[in-house]
Motif scaffolding. Structure first.
Motif, PDB file in Angstrom:
ATOM      1  N   VAL A  52      37.139 101.229   9.653  1.00  0.00           N
ATOM      2  CA  VAL A  52      36.376 101.596   8.455  1.00  0.00           C
ATOM      3  C   VAL A  52      37.282 101.567   7.226  1.00  0.00           C
ATOM      4  O   VAL A  52      36.904 101.045   6.169  1.00  0.00           O
ATOM      5  N   GLU A  53      38.483 102.102   7.364  1.00  0.00           N
ATOM      6  CA  GLU A  53      39.441 102.088   6.253  1.00  0.00           C
ATOM      7  C   GLU A  53      39.839 100.660   5.897  1.00  0.00           C
ATOM      8  O   GLU A  53      39.956 100.314   4.714  1.00  0.00           O
ATOM      9  N   ALA A  54      40.032  99.827   6.918  1.00  0.00           N
ATOM     10  CA  ALA A  54      40.388  98.432   6.678  1.00  0.00           C
ATOM     11  C   ALA A  54      39.253  97.709   5.949  1.00  0.00           C
ATOM     12  O   ALA A  54      39.493  96.976   4.982  1.00  0.00           O
ATOM     13  N   LYS A  55      38.021  97.915   6.383  1.00  0.00           N
ATOM     14  CA  LYS A  55      36.860  97.277   5.749  1.00  0.00           C
ATOM     15  C   LYS A  55      36.722  97.739   4.301  1.00  0.00           C
ATOM     16  O   LYS A  55      36.479  96.931   3.396  1.00  0.00           O
TER      17      LYS A  55
ATOM     18  N   SER B  48      32.079  93.448  11.904  1.00  0.00           N
ATOM     19  CA  SER B  48      32.207  93.004  13.300  1.00  0.00           C
ATOM     20  C   SER B  48      33.450  92.140  13.496  1.00  0.00           C
ATOM     21  O   SER B  48      34.099  92.209  14.546  1.00  0.00           O
ATOM     22  N   THR B  49      33.795  91.343  12.503  1.00  0.00           N
ATOM     23  CA  THR B  49      35.000  90.518  12.584  1.00  0.00           C
ATOM     24  C   THR B  49      36.238  91.399  12.639  1.00  0.00           C
ATOM     25  O   THR B  49      37.151  91.166  13.448  1.00  0.00           O
ATOM     26  N   ILE B  50      36.269  92.414  11.800  1.00  0.00           N
ATOM     27  CA  ILE B  50      37.402  93.337  11.784  1.00  0.00           C
ATOM     28  C   ILE B  50      37.513  94.061  13.118  1.00  0.00           C
ATOM     29  O   ILE B  50      38.606  94.186  13.685  1.00  0.00           O
ATOM     30  N   LYS B  51      36.393  94.503  13.669  1.00  0.00           N
ATOM     31  CA  LYS B  51      36.400  95.190  14.962  1.00  0.00           C
ATOM     32  C   LYS B  51      36.915  94.271  16.070  1.00  0.00           C
ATOM     33  O   LYS B  51      37.675  94.702  16.937  1.00  0.00           O
ATOM     34  N   ASP B  52      36.489  93.014  16.045  1.00  0.00           N
ATOM     35  CA  ASP B  52      36.941  92.058  17.062  1.00  0.00           C
ATOM     36  C   ASP B  52      38.455  91.867  17.008  1.00  0.00           C
ATOM     37  O   ASP B  52      39.126  91.845  18.048  1.00  0.00           O
ATOM     38  N   TRP B  53      39.011  91.728  15.812  1.00  0.00           N
ATOM     39  CA  TRP B  53      40.452  91.527  15.677  1.00  0.00           C
ATOM     40  C   TRP B  53      41.223  92.785  16.047  1.00  0.00           C
ATOM     41  O   TRP B  53      42.285  92.707  16.665  1.00  0.00           O
TER      42      TRP B  53
END
Length: 73
Positions: A21-24, A39-44
């Protein structure tokens, strides 16, 4: 900004201890028009947690990039 550069930024956030969440939120603030989806951030993040630290695309199964046709042979 291309996908490879965003992957590096996502890895930076991961290594700094930010959650997804912080990254997004940070990526949206800096790159509002082109930031990757949640979803892309979560996958990585999932890949990085499995110690797969490369930001390169992995091998894919399926059709090769070059197709053998009568014209190519």
């Amino acid at each position: 900004m291309d996908k490879k550069e965003f992957r590096v930024l996502i890895k930076y956030c991961f290594l700094k201890g930010k959650n997804t969440v912080e990254a997004k939120t940070w990526l949206d603030a800096e790159f509002s028009d082109t930031a990757p989806r949640k979803s892309t951030i979560k996958d990585w993040y999932a890949k990085f947690r499995r110690d797969e630290m490369s930001t390169e695309d992995g091998e894919r199964s399926g059709c090769p990039k070059e197709v053998a046709a009568d014209d190519n042979i």
